[in-house]
Scaffold this motif. Sequence first.
Motif, PDB file in Angstrom:
ATOM      1  N   PHE A   1       0.788  -1.379  -0.089  1.00 32.13           N
ATOM      2  CA  PHE A   1       0.093  -0.023  -0.109  1.00 32.13           C
ATOM      3  C   PHE A   1       0.909   1.317   0.090  1.00 32.13           C
ATOM      4  O   PHE A   1       1.611   1.492   0.920  1.00 32.13           O
ATOM      5  CB  PHE A   1      -0.786  -0.034   1.322  1.00 32.13           C
ATOM      6  CG  PHE A   1      -1.959   1.113   1.469  1.00 32.13           C
ATOM      7  CD1 PHE A   1      -2.975   1.171   0.416  1.00 32.13           C
ATOM      8  CD2 PHE A   1      -1.886   1.959   2.377  1.00 32.13           C
ATOM      9  CE1 PHE A   1      -3.833   2.464   0.554  1.00 32.13           C
ATOM     10  CE2 PHE A   1      -2.709   3.005   2.557  1.00 32.13           C
ATOM     11  CZ  PHE A   1      -3.615   3.053   1.652  1.00 32.13           C
ATOM     12  N   CYS A   2       0.853   1.997  -1.065  1.00 30.53           N
ATOM     13  CA  CYS A   2       1.495   3.366  -1.232  1.00 30.53           C
ATOM     14  C   CYS A   2       3.130   3.132  -1.337  1.00 30.53           C
ATOM     15  O   CYS A   2       3.706   3.808  -0.585  1.00 30.53           O
ATOM     16  CB  CYS A   2       1.154   4.278  -0.115  1.00 30.53           C
ATOM     17  SG  CYS A   2      -0.344   4.846  -0.268  1.00 30.53           S
TER      18      CYS A   2
ATOM     19  N   ARG B   1      -4.953  -3.422   9.459  1.00 34.25           N
ATOM     20  CA  ARG B   1      -5.746  -2.232   9.195  1.00 34.25           C
ATOM     21  C   ARG B   1      -5.424  -1.030   9.614  1.00 34.25           C
ATOM     22  O   ARG B   1      -5.521   0.143   9.278  1.00 34.25           O
ATOM     23  CB  ARG B   1      -7.201  -2.993   9.826  1.00 34.25           C
ATOM     24  CG  ARG B   1      -7.541  -4.063   9.215  1.00 34.25           C
ATOM     25  CD  ARG B   1      -8.044  -4.049   7.576  1.00 34.25           C
ATOM     26  NE  ARG B   1      -9.371  -3.113   7.507  1.00 34.25           N
ATOM     27  CZ  ARG B   1     -10.355  -3.770   7.698  1.00 34.25           C
ATOM     28  NH1 ARG B   1     -10.666  -5.124   8.200  1.00 34.25           N
ATOM     29  NH2 ARG B   1     -11.790  -3.060   7.979  1.00 34.25           N
TER      30      ARG B   1
ATOM     31  N   ARG C   1      -2.680   0.446   7.730  1.00 36.51           N
ATOM     32  CA  ARG C   1      -3.216   1.242   6.653  1.00 36.51           C
ATOM     33  C   ARG C   1      -3.793   2.673   6.842  1.00 36.51           C
ATOM     34  O   ARG C   1      -3.384   3.514   5.977  1.00 36.51           O
ATOM     35  CB  ARG C   1      -4.354   0.325   6.049  1.00 36.51           C
ATOM     36  CG  ARG C   1      -4.813   0.527   4.434  1.00 36.51           C
ATOM     37  CD  ARG C   1      -5.873  -0.303   4.371  1.00 36.51           C
ATOM     38  NE  ARG C   1      -6.756   0.114   3.330  1.00 36.51           N
ATOM     39  CZ  ARG C   1      -6.417  -0.115   2.049  1.00 36.51           C
ATOM     40  NH1 ARG C   1      -5.230  -0.647   1.299  1.00 36.51           N
ATOM     41  NH2 ARG C   1      -7.225   0.534   1.044  1.00 36.51           N
ATOM     42  N   GLN C   2      -4.346   2.481   7.956  1.00 36.39           N
ATOM     43  CA  GLN C   2      -5.174   3.841   8.379  1.00 36.39           C
ATOM     44  C   GLN C   2      -4.079   4.924   8.510  1.00 36.39           C
ATOM     45  O   GLN C   2      -3.942   6.249   8.277  1.00 36.39           O
ATOM     46  CB  GLN C   2      -6.015   3.685   9.425  1.00 36.39           C
ATOM     47  CG  GLN C   2      -6.523   4.976  10.087  1.00 36.39           C
ATOM     48  CD  GLN C   2      -7.786   5.266   9.557  1.00 36.39           C
ATOM     49  OE1 GLN C   2      -8.464   4.942   8.525  1.00 36.39           O
ATOM     50  NE2 GLN C   2      -8.608   6.005  10.566  1.00 36.39           N
TER      51      GLN C   2
ATOM     52  N   VAL D   1      -0.979   4.979   7.710  1.00 34.48           N
ATOM     53  CA  VAL D   1      -0.321   5.226   6.132  1.00 34.48           C
ATOM     54  C   VAL D   1      -1.033   6.552   5.689  1.00 34.48           C
ATOM     55  O   VAL D   1      -0.407   7.760   5.513  1.00 34.48           O
ATOM     56  CB  VAL D   1      -0.256   4.280   5.085  1.00 34.48           C
ATOM     57  CG1 VAL D   1       0.224   4.729   3.967  1.00 34.48           C
ATOM     58  CG2 VAL D   1       0.713   3.056   5.538  1.00 34.48           C
ATOM     59  N   LYS D   2      -2.459   6.480   5.847  1.00 32.26           N
ATOM     60  CA  LYS D   2      -3.257   7.689   5.014  1.00 32.26           C
ATOM     61  C   LYS D   2      -2.963   8.947   5.918  1.00 32.26           C
ATOM     62  O   LYS D   2      -2.852  10.061   5.620  1.00 32.26           O
ATOM     63  CB  LYS D   2      -4.706   7.578   5.355  1.00 32.26           C
ATOM     64  CG  LYS D   2      -5.103   6.345   4.522  1.00 32.26           C
ATOM     65  CD  LYS D   2      -6.663   6.038   4.337  1.00 32.26           C
ATOM     66  CE  LYS D   2      -7.103   4.833   3.443  1.00 32.26           C
ATOM     67  NZ  LYS D   2      -8.435   4.840   3.697  1.00 32.26           N
ATOM     68  N   MET D   3      -2.943   8.472   7.158  1.00 32.91           N
ATOM     69  CA  MET D   3      -2.504   9.995   8.193  1.00 32.91           C
ATOM     70  C   MET D   3      -1.157  10.471   8.011  1.00 32.91           C
ATOM     71  O   MET D   3      -1.225  11.557   8.093  1.00 32.91           O
ATOM     72  CB  MET D   3      -2.821   9.586   9.864  1.00 32.91           C
ATOM     73  CG  MET D   3      -4.142   9.112  10.129  1.00 32.91           C
ATOM     74  SD  MET D   3      -4.208   8.080  11.583  1.00 32.91           S
ATOM     75  CE  MET D   3      -4.072   9.338  12.964  1.00 32.91           C
TER      76      MET D   3
ATOM     77  N   ARG E   1       0.556  10.356   5.098  1.00 36.80           N
ATOM     78  CA  ARG E   1       0.605  10.906   4.123  1.00 36.80           C
ATOM     79  C   ARG E   1       0.045  12.189   4.031  1.00 36.80           C
ATOM     80  O   ARG E   1       0.511  13.184   3.227  1.00 36.80           O
ATOM     81  CB  ARG E   1      -0.106  10.040   2.804  1.00 36.80           C
ATOM     82  CG  ARG E   1       0.617   8.829   2.517  1.00 36.80           C
ATOM     83  CD  ARG E   1       1.299   8.927   1.394  1.00 36.80           C
ATOM     84  NE  ARG E   1       2.245   7.942   1.175  1.00 36.80           N
ATOM     85  CZ  ARG E   1       3.149   7.866   0.089  1.00 36.80           C
ATOM     86  NH1 ARG E   1       3.031   8.582  -0.936  1.00 36.80           N
ATOM     87  NH2 ARG E   1       4.046   6.908  -0.230  1.00 36.80           N
ATOM     88  N   GLN E   2      -1.108  12.438   4.749  1.00 41.08           N
ATOM     89  CA  GLN E   2      -1.538  13.866   4.746  1.00 41.08           C
ATOM     90  C   GLN E   2      -0.833  14.649   5.533  1.00 41.08           C
ATOM     91  O   GLN E   2      -1.145  15.960   5.290  1.00 41.08           O
ATOM     92  CB  GLN E   2      -3.016  13.760   5.680  1.00 41.08           C
ATOM     93  CG  GLN E   2      -4.323  12.848   4.957  1.00 41.08           C
ATOM     94  CD  GLN E   2      -5.591  13.054   5.478  1.00 41.08           C
ATOM     95  OE1 GLN E   2      -5.686  13.210   6.818  1.00 41.08           O
ATOM     96  NE2 GLN E   2      -6.745  13.042   4.825  1.00 41.08           N
TER      97      GLN E   2
ATOM     98  N   THR F   1      -3.700   0.934  17.666  1.00 36.55           N
ATOM     99  CA  THR F   1      -4.574   1.816  16.739  1.00 36.55           C
ATOM    100  C   THR F   1      -3.810   2.620  15.823  1.00 36.55           C
ATOM    101  O   THR F   1      -2.508   2.518  16.010  1.00 36.55           O
ATOM    102  CB  THR F   1      -5.510   2.771  17.746  1.00 36.55           C
ATOM    103  OG1 THR F   1      -4.205   3.743  18.176  1.00 36.55           O
ATOM    104  CG2 THR F   1      -6.461   2.335  18.811  1.00 36.55           C
TER     105      THR F   1
ATOM    106  N   GLN G   1      -1.610   5.302  17.390  1.00 35.83           N
ATOM    107  CA  GLN G   1      -0.374   4.940  18.250  1.00 35.83           C
ATOM    108  C   GLN G   1       0.731   4.581  17.157  1.00 35.83           C
ATOM    109  O   GLN G   1       1.925   4.855  17.180  1.00 35.83           O
ATOM    110  CB  GLN G   1      -0.767   3.552  18.759  1.00 35.83           C
ATOM    111  CG  GLN G   1      -1.269   3.747  20.222  1.00 35.83           C
ATOM    112  CD  GLN G   1      -1.700   2.350  20.618  1.00 35.83           C
ATOM    113  OE1 GLN G   1      -2.596   1.714  20.195  1.00 35.83           O
ATOM    114  NE2 GLN G   1      -1.152   2.121  21.844  1.00 35.83           N
TER     115      GLN G   1
END
Lengths: 282, 211, 385
Positions: C273-274, C290, C293-294, C296-298, C300-301, C369, C372
């Motif tokens: 992923f990314c 999971r 993955r979340q 990574v999004k945080m 990246r933002q 989470t 974390q």
Amino acid sequence: MVPNQQLLSKSPAVHNWLRVKKKFPHLWCPGCGDGIVLSSAILALDSLEYDKNDVVMVSGIGCAGRIPVYVDCNTLHTTHGRALTFATGIKLAKPHLKVMVFMGDGDALAIGGNHYIHAARRNIDLTVVVVNNNIYGMTGGQVSPTTPLSMKATTAIYGCIEQPFDPCELARSAGATFVARSTVYHVRHTEDMIRKGLEHKGFSLIEIISNCHTSYGRMNKLGDHITMIKHMRDNSVMIGPQLDQEKAQAEGKYILGVLHQDTSRPELCELYEEINKRGGTQ
Amino acid sequence: MVQAVPDMTIAPKVAIRLSGTGGQGLLLAGRILAEAAAIYDGLNAVQSNSYGPEARGGASRSEVVISPGEVDDLRCKRFDVLLCLSQKACDAYYSSLVEGGVLIVDSTNVTVVPTSRALELPMTRMAIEECGNRVVTNLIAVGAICGYTRMVTLEALVAAVESSLRADLVPMNVKAIKLGYAAAEKFVQDMSEKKRGQVRDYSFKGTQATP
Amino acid sequence: MSIKTGVPLLLSGNEAVAYGALAAGAKFYGGYPITPSTEIAEVMAAELPRIGGKFIQMEDEIASLGAVIGASIAGLKSFTATSGPGFSLMQEHIGFAAMAEVPCVIVDVMRGGPSTGLPTKTSQSDVMQAKYGSHGDYPSIAIAPSSVMECFTLTVKAFNLSEKYRIPVIILSDEIVGHMREKVILPGPDEIEVIDRMQPEVPPEWYQHYADTITGVSPMANFGEGYRFHITGLTHDVSGFPTERSDETTALLEKFRNKENHNTHDLLMVDEFCMEDADFCIVAYGSVGRSARQAVKMLRQEGVKAGMIRPQILWPFPKFPVENMLERVSHVLVPEMNVGQLRKEVERLACMPRGMIQGLNVLDPSFITAEQIHDKAMEMISKQK
């Protein structure tokens, strides 16, 4: 020992069922009872005219655990004490197969004790032969759950202080529907008991008293294999209406024959077939 | 296996914790809520349970995260909506509610409420008096949550009940859902203008649901 | 299958494993109840009798896997499910299945350990046991699903690999994945690839149960079908009979090793992923994947070039993608709900300065989470600056 060609030609049944070319010489001590159990089992199977392709022999670990490898059928040599669990899976998967299980006393009653009582409880159609020589033979003579009180073993050098199991009584009280006993002296009787066990629909237990002169006999000064087998002859009584069982037990006799048979209890695979037929509806 | 254009947006989401005592039907409540959202409202949901060794009487929680986008929060530490069916659960979990989050309590059991902005409904009493059976307290609660927050539609809840319960239990449970939903709606209507304005919009209106 | 395909359903991970097994053709289940895996047994107890299959609750986990292996030898696709304590008991027969090359699937829904541990709480601490739990050198395949949908698809995969390579395959699920409910749309039978064990093409008298073949996998006859052969847990020759000849014993262990070594491509299943431009890599698996993955999004933002490698097949370890990644990134974070079991595998492949590979090892049972993971990543980056 290499099978005597002359004997083999006299007994085509044995010849037909053995892996003659592949597996001999066998690994048992000269005079061991396991060979007698093997030939009795083969003669029983042959007399019932079973197809070799439909016969499965499962065993655990120990001297008796090596019985199936010599037989030309579907043979499975499993882990110590667990033969009955594999046999349960095979029988449930293909109920038309005739599944025999060979175990020693340590295999069946010590490490496999839990599987032993539960297989009996389920009344699954397995023919279970427990070769009882009162000792762990393959590992060199350690005390087993059937070593009688005060008898010696390499791990009971001051004499066994634990009460032994009676394999037949244990199986019967756990729910086995066929329980029989014989000895390796009573060759034809052994064959007959195995045959009756094979014919019985349900969990059949056949205890066969055997000799381990190499370990048990030597440590307890019981003599050679001939002396030990003669002892079986002289100390066995056949069960029957005339027999005073309590007296025989008090005298330390082996009570031979079909000790218990119950044909009223349904067999596990048959019950399962019923559920399958109903398509899982309640 | 490498995604062509990874979607980097983190979709809005609501985390709900349903808490109480084992045997109050919180696991079923969470399941109905998640099923209504995911199957009948076209959203995504992850529902998880937290439980102790007791079958009855121990602490019990069910948690649901609802979002129109991907849900990757399998367990949350903080919740937007907290339902408490017992005083013990309310005392233990109030601190897991985010600031400004919604607290919903069964006032039959929860008498000490830590905030004046809670939605208080006598759910157990309503279940006994109006549905004739206290076992539907859990579905009154689910109805109340949705009547208050509008995160899941009443139609979806009813459909979820109809699809997951035994036919003879459906009427009583549908009644309970509707009862809770209506009671919460009325509670919102009766609020002062100012208080009503402070209630966050949980309805996911205007967000695009991913299939 | 009495479950609908092609429509959205809200299923738990354990239910999805059970329906995945049925879709893969499972006809036998032998098991013993244990939290948090019991739902799998409950589904199988209801479903198998409907399709002519067999379910049996055995007296313990040793017996369960024994019965499973027996049923598989007799020709049925068979599996069992358990959790930590039961998984420990099953190690004896995992070794037997590997030695006798009997296909079977073992689902381990991981819970907190050691010993009885935390029966209702999650953990990932059986990763090494799935690889090295039984004695001796044997090949291992372990699969880690991270969603309810993967519980279905990877269970089908597990059966396929097991049948294809005649090997026990372990599914390392965990309490969170097993018990959570998510929306899934199950594929119909036509959309699922099902692999069955290769049957012998030679007449019975020529049959060797462990024949040496080009692929390294021997065709497998079942009991009761006219091929009479011997199976043993002893080291054996190609026909299945015990042997102590050094050429034969070595060949057997080589054959086992080659199941992994000659099929690395087929046994590679990684979700990247990314990762195209990533400079910070999170290696995660199972439920923690999971959160990763979340995270990574945080990240990246916030402008961090983060990416994730998530092995779906944990064993054999995905050496090539991880080595490839290690050459490209400057940081690696391995979040795990154990003391760092998979991190050590990553470290073995790395020639990076100390501290560039770190673990986030959460041992309290409350899960890891995304926040974390995000926070730990930011800490690693800021320390380097």
